[in-house]
Design a protein around this motif. Structure first.
Motif, PDB file in Angstrom:
ATOM      1  N   PHE A   8       0.710  -1.172   0.187  1.00  0.00           N
ATOM      2  CA  PHE A   8      -0.017  -0.132   0.053  1.00  0.00           C
ATOM      3  C   PHE A   8       0.797   1.279   0.090  1.00  0.00           C
ATOM      4  O   PHE A   8       0.278   2.339  -0.289  1.00  0.00           O
ATOM      5  CB  PHE A   8      -0.910  -0.008   1.251  1.00  0.00           C
ATOM      6  N   ASP A   9       2.199   1.280   0.465  1.00  0.00           N
ATOM      7  CA  ASP A   9       2.568   2.499   0.675  1.00  0.00           C
ATOM      8  C   ASP A   9       3.229   3.090  -0.486  1.00  0.00           C
ATOM      9  O   ASP A   9       4.604   3.088  -0.994  1.00  0.00           O
ATOM     10  CB  ASP A   9       3.823   2.348   1.635  1.00  0.00           C
ATOM     11  N   ARG A  10       2.482   3.187  -1.664  1.00  0.00           N
ATOM     12  CA  ARG A  10       2.971   3.689  -3.028  1.00  0.00           C
ATOM     13  C   ARG A  10       3.419   5.358  -2.801  1.00  0.00           C
ATOM     14  O   ARG A  10       2.404   5.794  -2.239  1.00  0.00           O
ATOM     15  CB  ARG A  10       1.799   3.491  -3.967  1.00  0.00           C
ATOM     16  N   ASN A  11       4.249   5.572  -3.284  1.00  0.00           N
ATOM     17  CA  ASN A  11       4.880   6.924  -3.451  1.00  0.00           C
ATOM     18  C   ASN A  11       3.782   7.816  -4.362  1.00  0.00           C
ATOM     19  O   ASN A  11       3.663   7.451  -5.480  1.00  0.00           O
ATOM     20  CB  ASN A  11       6.223   7.080  -3.960  1.00  0.00           C
ATOM     21  N   LYS A  12       3.107   8.750  -3.782  1.00  0.00           N
ATOM     22  CA  LYS A  12       2.271   9.772  -4.690  1.00  0.00           C
ATOM     23  C   LYS A  12       3.107  10.829  -5.398  1.00  0.00           C
ATOM     24  O   LYS A  12       3.910  11.410  -4.522  1.00  0.00           O
ATOM     25  CB  LYS A  12       1.359  10.122  -3.750  1.00  0.00           C
ATOM     26  N   GLU A  13       3.046  10.706  -6.571  1.00  0.00           N
ATOM     27  CA  GLU A  13       3.770  11.749  -7.207  1.00  0.00           C
ATOM     28  C   GLU A  13       3.026  13.246  -6.736  1.00  0.00           C
ATOM     29  O   GLU A  13       2.042  13.268  -6.877  1.00  0.00           O
ATOM     30  CB  GLU A  13       3.406  11.597  -8.993  1.00  0.00           C
ATOM     31  N   PRO A  14       4.197  14.284  -6.475  1.00  0.00           N
ATOM     32  CA  PRO A  14       3.520  15.320  -6.119  1.00  0.00           C
ATOM     33  C   PRO A  14       2.873  16.252  -7.349  1.00  0.00           C
ATOM     34  O   PRO A  14       3.278  16.198  -8.530  1.00  0.00           O
ATOM     35  CB  PRO A  14       4.762  16.128  -5.544  1.00  0.00           C
ATOM     36  N   ILE A  84      15.028   2.628 -23.742  1.00  0.00           N
ATOM     37  CA  ILE A  84      14.539   2.997 -25.054  1.00  0.00           C
ATOM     38  C   ILE A  84      15.068   1.982 -25.846  1.00  0.00           C
ATOM     39  O   ILE A  84      15.172   1.870 -27.349  1.00  0.00           O
ATOM     40  CB  ILE A  84      15.637   4.186 -25.178  1.00  0.00           C
ATOM     41  N   GLU A  85      15.498   0.839 -25.444  1.00  0.00           N
ATOM     42  CA  GLU A  85      15.592  -0.423 -26.418  1.00  0.00           C
ATOM     43  C   GLU A  85      14.315  -0.556 -26.658  1.00  0.00           C
ATOM     44  O   GLU A  85      14.123  -1.253 -27.989  1.00  0.00           O
ATOM     45  CB  GLU A  85      15.917  -1.616 -25.393  1.00  0.00           C
ATOM     46  N   THR A  86      13.054  -0.493 -26.003  1.00  0.00           N
ATOM     47  CA  THR A  86      11.581  -0.449 -26.801  1.00  0.00           C
ATOM     48  C   THR A  86      10.875   0.847 -26.919  1.00  0.00           C
ATOM     49  O   THR A  86      10.271   0.839 -27.996  1.00  0.00           O
ATOM     50  CB  THR A  86      10.938  -1.583 -25.696  1.00  0.00           C
ATOM     51  N   ASP A  87      10.912   1.555 -25.964  1.00  0.00           N
ATOM     52  CA  ASP A  87      10.391   2.836 -25.861  1.00  0.00           C
ATOM     53  C   ASP A  87      11.195   3.936 -26.020  1.00  0.00           C
ATOM     54  O   ASP A  87      11.831   4.429 -24.984  1.00  0.00           O
ATOM     55  CB  ASP A  87       9.321   3.021 -24.734  1.00  0.00           C
ATOM     56  N   ILE A  88      11.103   4.850 -27.393  1.00  0.00           N
ATOM     57  CA  ILE A  88      12.058   5.790 -27.568  1.00  0.00           C
ATOM     58  C   ILE A  88      11.910   7.069 -26.772  1.00  0.00           C
ATOM     59  O   ILE A  88      12.630   7.920 -26.563  1.00  0.00           O
ATOM     60  CB  ILE A  88      12.498   5.951 -28.912  1.00  0.00           C
ATOM     61  N   PHE A  89      10.791   7.164 -26.038  1.00  0.00           N
ATOM     62  CA  PHE A  89      10.215   8.244 -25.494  1.00  0.00           C
ATOM     63  C   PHE A  89       9.784   8.142 -24.173  1.00  0.00           C
ATOM     64  O   PHE A  89       8.650   8.231 -23.571  1.00  0.00           O
ATOM     65  CB  PHE A  89       9.131   8.864 -26.120  1.00  0.00           C
ATOM     66  N   PRO A  90      10.772   7.696 -23.105  1.00  0.00           N
ATOM     67  CA  PRO A  90      10.383   7.635 -21.663  1.00  0.00           C
ATOM     68  C   PRO A  90       9.546   8.771 -21.336  1.00  0.00           C
ATOM     69  O   PRO A  90       8.510   8.686 -20.541  1.00  0.00           O
ATOM     70  CB  PRO A  90      11.646   7.175 -21.011  1.00  0.00           C
ATOM     71  N   SER A  91      10.091  10.143 -21.354  1.00  0.00           N
ATOM     72  CA  SER A  91       9.422  10.921 -20.678  1.00  0.00           C
ATOM     73  C   SER A  91       7.973  11.337 -21.220  1.00  0.00           C
ATOM     74  O   SER A  91       7.256  11.754 -20.607  1.00  0.00           O
ATOM     75  CB  SER A  91      10.265  12.448 -20.896  1.00  0.00           C
ATOM     76  N   ILE A  92       7.820  11.147 -22.392  1.00  0.00           N
ATOM     77  CA  ILE A  92       6.504  11.120 -23.116  1.00  0.00           C
ATOM     78  C   ILE A  92       5.519  10.074 -22.406  1.00  0.00           C
ATOM     79  O   ILE A  92       4.459  10.306 -22.011  1.00  0.00           O
ATOM     80  CB  ILE A  92       6.292  11.179 -24.563  1.00  0.00           C
ATOM     81  N   CYS A  93       5.957   8.812 -22.604  1.00  0.00           N
ATOM     82  CA  CYS A  93       5.064   7.941 -22.303  1.00  0.00           C
ATOM     83  C   CYS A  93       4.768   7.781 -20.816  1.00  0.00           C
ATOM     84  O   CYS A  93       3.763   7.193 -20.270  1.00  0.00           O
ATOM     85  CB  CYS A  93       5.582   6.317 -22.737  1.00  0.00           C
ATOM     86  N   GLY A  94       5.634   8.019 -20.027  1.00  0.00           N
ATOM     87  CA  GLY A  94       5.464   8.211 -18.569  1.00  0.00           C
ATOM     88  C   GLY A  94       4.752   9.152 -18.265  1.00  0.00           C
ATOM     89  O   GLY A  94       3.733   9.197 -17.141  1.00  0.00           O
ATOM     90  N   ALA A 128       5.472   6.862 -13.389  1.00  0.00           N
ATOM     91  CA  ALA A 128       5.882   7.956 -13.047  1.00  0.00           C
ATOM     92  C   ALA A 128       7.707   7.797 -12.808  1.00  0.00           C
ATOM     93  O   ALA A 128       8.451   8.375 -12.890  1.00  0.00           O
ATOM     94  CB  ALA A 128       5.587   8.316 -11.512  1.00  0.00           C
ATOM     95  N   LEU A 129       7.841   6.269 -12.394  1.00  0.00           N
ATOM     96  CA  LEU A 129       9.344   5.993 -12.612  1.00  0.00           C
ATOM     97  C   LEU A 129       9.854   6.191 -13.986  1.00  0.00           C
ATOM     98  O   LEU A 129      10.999   6.716 -14.264  1.00  0.00           O
ATOM     99  CB  LEU A 129       9.400   4.537 -12.105  1.00  0.00           C
ATOM    100  N   GLU A 130       9.066   5.781 -15.221  1.00  0.00           N
ATOM    101  CA  GLU A 130       9.900   5.783 -16.462  1.00  0.00           C
ATOM    102  C   GLU A 130       9.934   7.620 -16.629  1.00  0.00           C
ATOM    103  O   GLU A 130      10.919   7.828 -17.457  1.00  0.00           O
ATOM    104  CB  GLU A 130       8.580   5.374 -17.122  1.00  0.00           C
ATOM    105  N   LYS A 131       8.936   8.279 -16.362  1.00  0.00           N
ATOM    106  CA  LYS A 131       9.028   9.735 -16.600  1.00  0.00           C
ATOM    107  C   LYS A 131      10.327  10.266 -15.807  1.00  0.00           C
ATOM    108  O   LYS A 131      10.992  11.075 -16.461  1.00  0.00           O
ATOM    109  CB  LYS A 131       7.618  10.230 -15.960  1.00  0.00           C
ATOM    110  N   PHE A 132      10.381   9.728 -14.553  1.00  0.00           N
ATOM    111  CA  PHE A 132      11.617  10.355 -13.854  1.00  0.00           C
ATOM    112  C   PHE A 132      12.818   9.899 -14.591  1.00  0.00           C
ATOM    113  O   PHE A 132      13.622  10.874 -14.621  1.00  0.00           O
ATOM    114  CB  PHE A 132      11.429   9.578 -12.463  1.00  0.00           C
ATOM    115  N   VAL A 133      13.066   8.840 -15.172  1.00  0.00           N
ATOM    116  CA  VAL A 133      14.250   8.378 -15.549  1.00  0.00           C
ATOM    117  C   VAL A 133      14.178   9.116 -17.032  1.00  0.00           C
ATOM    118  O   VAL A 133      15.424   9.859 -17.143  1.00  0.00           O
ATOM    119  CB  VAL A 133      14.043   6.743 -16.200  1.00  0.00           C
ATOM    120  N   GLY A 134      13.260   9.366 -17.665  1.00  0.00           N
ATOM    121  CA  GLY A 134      13.513  10.133 -19.049  1.00  0.00           C
ATOM    122  C   GLY A 134      13.958  11.753 -18.429  1.00  0.00           C
ATOM    123  O   GLY A 134      14.754  12.158 -19.269  1.00  0.00           O
ATOM    124  N   ASP A 135      13.169  12.245 -17.660  1.00  0.00           N
ATOM    125  CA  ASP A 135      13.368  13.548 -17.133  1.00  0.00           C
ATOM    126  C   ASP A 135      14.815  13.780 -16.633  1.00  0.00           C
ATOM    127  O   ASP A 135      15.585  14.714 -16.886  1.00  0.00           O
ATOM    128  CB  ASP A 135      12.071  13.938 -16.374  1.00  0.00           C
TER     129      ASP A 135
END
Lengths: 464, 227
Positions: A8-14, A84-94, A128-135
């Motif tokens: 249950f202790d999922r981190n909530k994106e601010p 990016i082996e499969t998803d070239i746009f992590p920041s977008i898809c995240g 949110a993790l994918e977005k974090f990595v891309g960002d």
């Protein structure tokens, strides 16, 4: 000692508060900090059969446990490379993927897809993790080398710089082919640029991705409306292969009174605000018709223009195609949502909108889509006063690029028919993305573009 | 891409481009001249002058601020089958006239409603009229089989209301944001069906146009009438 399962202790994106975010087109989801991201990554159980779970749930099959593992190890470059082996746009898809129905909906903490039963917890926050990595990679300015194969001497034209076109362009460029992307608008991104508001997807990210493509040697020809500026036949004759990814972005109207002033397609409103930075005159109160992503995006936009925003949808929240949390977001921002409400006529006075007549619906038997069919409630007609109406009831294909080439067979909706190798009925011409599948998600279009690139490469190299 | 060569004068001004760099256009097609970082676009008919492509943009736009030129957009205008052609417009329709005239070999007579500084400047032969009713007299006198109108929708509607014997093709003026047919801002109702001025236009048989609906959807009319 066995790993403690953190259900249950999922981190909530601010997020920005609703009061703040409604005043700005800047992004309201602020992203994980490093600590939050590492902690959230540690919730992952790294399932050995992840191919049957989150990876399967992802339309582009990102190695999710693989990149999350890298985050736990503090290797964010490694995490980025893994994605990016499969998803070239992590920041977008995240940002824009409906993860609750894809990867996160298949996370074992939430749903056991192998045993097909609901589990007890909240999924890992994969998006949110994918977005974090891309960002992290983008903002920190770390250069990730993407080295194409030696030139093959083959030239490929891609029609449309949306997610499918870009996905295809990336892979073909990496294979050493010379890629030319014809784009009618002045920027890349397609729906990601003209459709999705900056509040959900910052345009800086699109600009960053553009630079990546330029480094790969992809040439963009902006302002060229294929089918008008240059015929598709000319392009077919000039290149070794053509990939049509012109999307499914033509707005749709369709109600008595839709010729009144201040009746808009959602695409018009979104394009004018997002791409051209205009202020659209929606009056004091607008009604948005629809229940999908586009309706949400139109509502986000109208709210930020300071307009009282009503959304009418003939079905229910549960059966809508938009993300559930996004309904919460626009409601927090002040939108009024009218579920089970079917508009029947736009009412006007002196050529201008003054209201919309609606009827209440109830759910009946299931229809062909498997969803309960909305049925009108007798004598429930009512009027919502408004100054403008925005249609967000789906889009139609835009056949301008291929309408003069009858050898390319079309389906009954006007989209392009392809085989399993994304080949159209004209040799050397391939198609993918929304133009073959109707309106779908960014990630699905991206996946199709990349998959089509494999077959185009085989065709070009004669290894089919 | 188009390289902007120079600006001839302020006010309504010429944008000349190196002809070698511009995508060839066909009769009746237009370009969208975009300004600034937000790419605000103004549709404009191109024509040739002194071996260069010329666009005329009305208003106080800053040529330094041109960010992109898109096109050619829209469907070409096909005039095959017509032998005697009359073009009717106001000063603002002159670029459209030049475009249509240069797009083929047919002789086309020109009537201009009111005065036209631009026609004088370009050295165009024309006859000035003060009332649209004079179009009917010209058509009857010279047996024109086609009248083309441009400049603004009121002129075209006015000619259509004359019920002249010749076929009438009108250049339609609507807001246009892009030439791709996505947003529907430029919708025109033709023979009862929705058509898009940006990709299907900008030339339609005048009697098929629902002029009342066009008038009703007069969003940003003042701006679009300048083009």
């Amino acid at each position: 000692m066995p790993k403690k399962i953190r259900y249950f202790d999922r981190n909530k994106e601010p997020f920005l508060s609703p009061e703040e975010r409604v005043k700005t087109f800047k992004e309201y989801a602020l992203g994980f900090s490093v600590n939050m991201a590492v902690d959230e990554a540690k919730r992952c159980l790294f399932c050995k059969d992840a191919e049957k779970r989150c990876i399967k749930g992802c339309p582009i099959h990102v190695d999710i446990p693989g990149f999350i593992k890298k985050i736990t190890e503090g290797d964010l470059v490694g995490a980025y490379k893994k994605i990016i082996e499969t998803d070239i746009f992590p920041s977008i898809c995240g940002r824009v993927c409906p993860q609750e129905r894809q990867c996160e909906g298949s996370c074992i903490l939430y749903y056991d897809t192998v045993r097909n039963r609901k589990n007890k917890g909240l999924p890992v926050s994969i998006g949110a993790l994918e977005k974090f990595v891309g960002d992290f990679i983008r903002i920190s300015g770390i250069e990730i080398e993407e080295i194409p194969d030696p030139p093959t001497g083959k030239r490929v034209a891609i029609i449309g710089a949306g997610p499918a076109g870009l996905g295809c362009a990336y892979d073909l460029a990496m294979k050493g082919h010379k890629v030319y992307v014809y784009e009618a608008l002045p920027k890349i991104g397609g729906v990601m640029t003209y459709g999705i508001p900056s509040a959900r997807l910052s345009k800086e990210i699109i600009d960053y991705e553009y630079e990546r493509f330029k480094k790969l040697g992809v040439e963009f020809i902006f302002g060229c409306v294929v089918g008008r500026s240059k015929s598709l036949r000319e392009i077919i004759n000039e290149y070794d292969a053509v990939f049509i990814a012109s999307g499914y972005g033509r707005g749709r109207l369709g109600l008595k009174g839709d010729d009144l002033e201040n009746v808009y397609s959602a695409i018009e409103v979104l394009m004018r605000v997002n791409l051209f930075g205009e202020r659209v005159d929606l009056g004091k109160k607008t009604v948005i018709i629809g229940g999908g992503f586009t309706a949400i995006d139109a509502a986000i936009t109208a709210l930020r223009l300071g307009v009282e925003t009503h959304v009418v949808y003939r079905r229910t929240r549960e059966t809508s195609s938009a993300r559930q949390e996004e309904w919460d977001h626009i409601k927090e921002e002040g939108a009024f949502i009218h579920w089970l409400t079917q508009p029947v006529e736009i009412l006007g006075e002196e050529g201008k909108v003054r209201g919309i007549k609606c009827i209440k619906m109830t759910l009946g038997e299931k229809d062909e889509s498997g969803r309960p069919r909305p049925v009108p409630v007798p004598n429930s007609e009512h009027i919502i006063d408004c100054d403008s109406v925005i249609f967000a009831i789906g889009q139609d294909p835009n056949p301008v690029s291929y309408e003069d080439v009858p050898e390319i067979k079309r389906d009954k909706w006007g989209g392009i028919m392809v085989n399993e190798r994304y080949e159209t009925t004209l040799e050397g011409v391939f198609a993918g993305g929304d133009v073959i599948s109707g309106g779908d998600t960014v990630v699905k279009a991206l996946a199709q573009g990349r998959e089509a690139a494999k077959f185009i490469h085989e065709y070009l190299m004669g290894t089919k | 891409m188009v390289r902007i060569e120079r600006q001839e004068k302020k006010g309504y001004f010429f944008i000349k481009t190196d002809k070698g760099n511009i995508t060839p256009w066909k009769r009746g097609q237009y370009f969208i001249i975009r300004f600034g970082n937000n790419y605000k676009g103004i549709p404009s008919f191109p024509f040739e002058m002194g071996g260069e492509t010329v666009f005329i943009i009305y208003g106080e736009k800053d040529i330094e601020n041109i960010s992109n030129i898109e096109g050619p957009c829209g469907k070409p205008l096909n005039l095959s089958g017509y032998s005697r052609i009359l073009f009717v417009c106001n000063d603002k329709g002159i670029p459209a006239f030049m475009n249509v005239k240069q797009g083929g070999k047919e002789h086309i007579d020109l009537l201009i409603l009111g005065s036209s500084e631009l026609a004088e400047e370009l050295g165009v032969n024309y006859k000035r009229i003060n009332y649209l009713e004079e179009v009917r007299e010209e058509v009857n006198r010279n047996n024109y089989d086609l009248v083309i109108s441009a400049g603004d929708n009121e002129i075209s509607k006015g000619i259509e209301d004359l019920n002249i014997s010749a076929e009438h093709i009108a250049c339609v003026y609507t807001p246009i944001r892009d030439g791709t047919g996505l947003c529907l801002i430029c919708r025109v109702y033709v023979k009862g069906e929705m058509r898009l001025n940006c990709v299907d236009g900008r030339w339609f048989i005048a009697r098929d146009i629902d002029w009342d609906k066009l008038k009703a959807s007069k969003k940003e009319k003042a701006e679009c009438l300048r083009r």
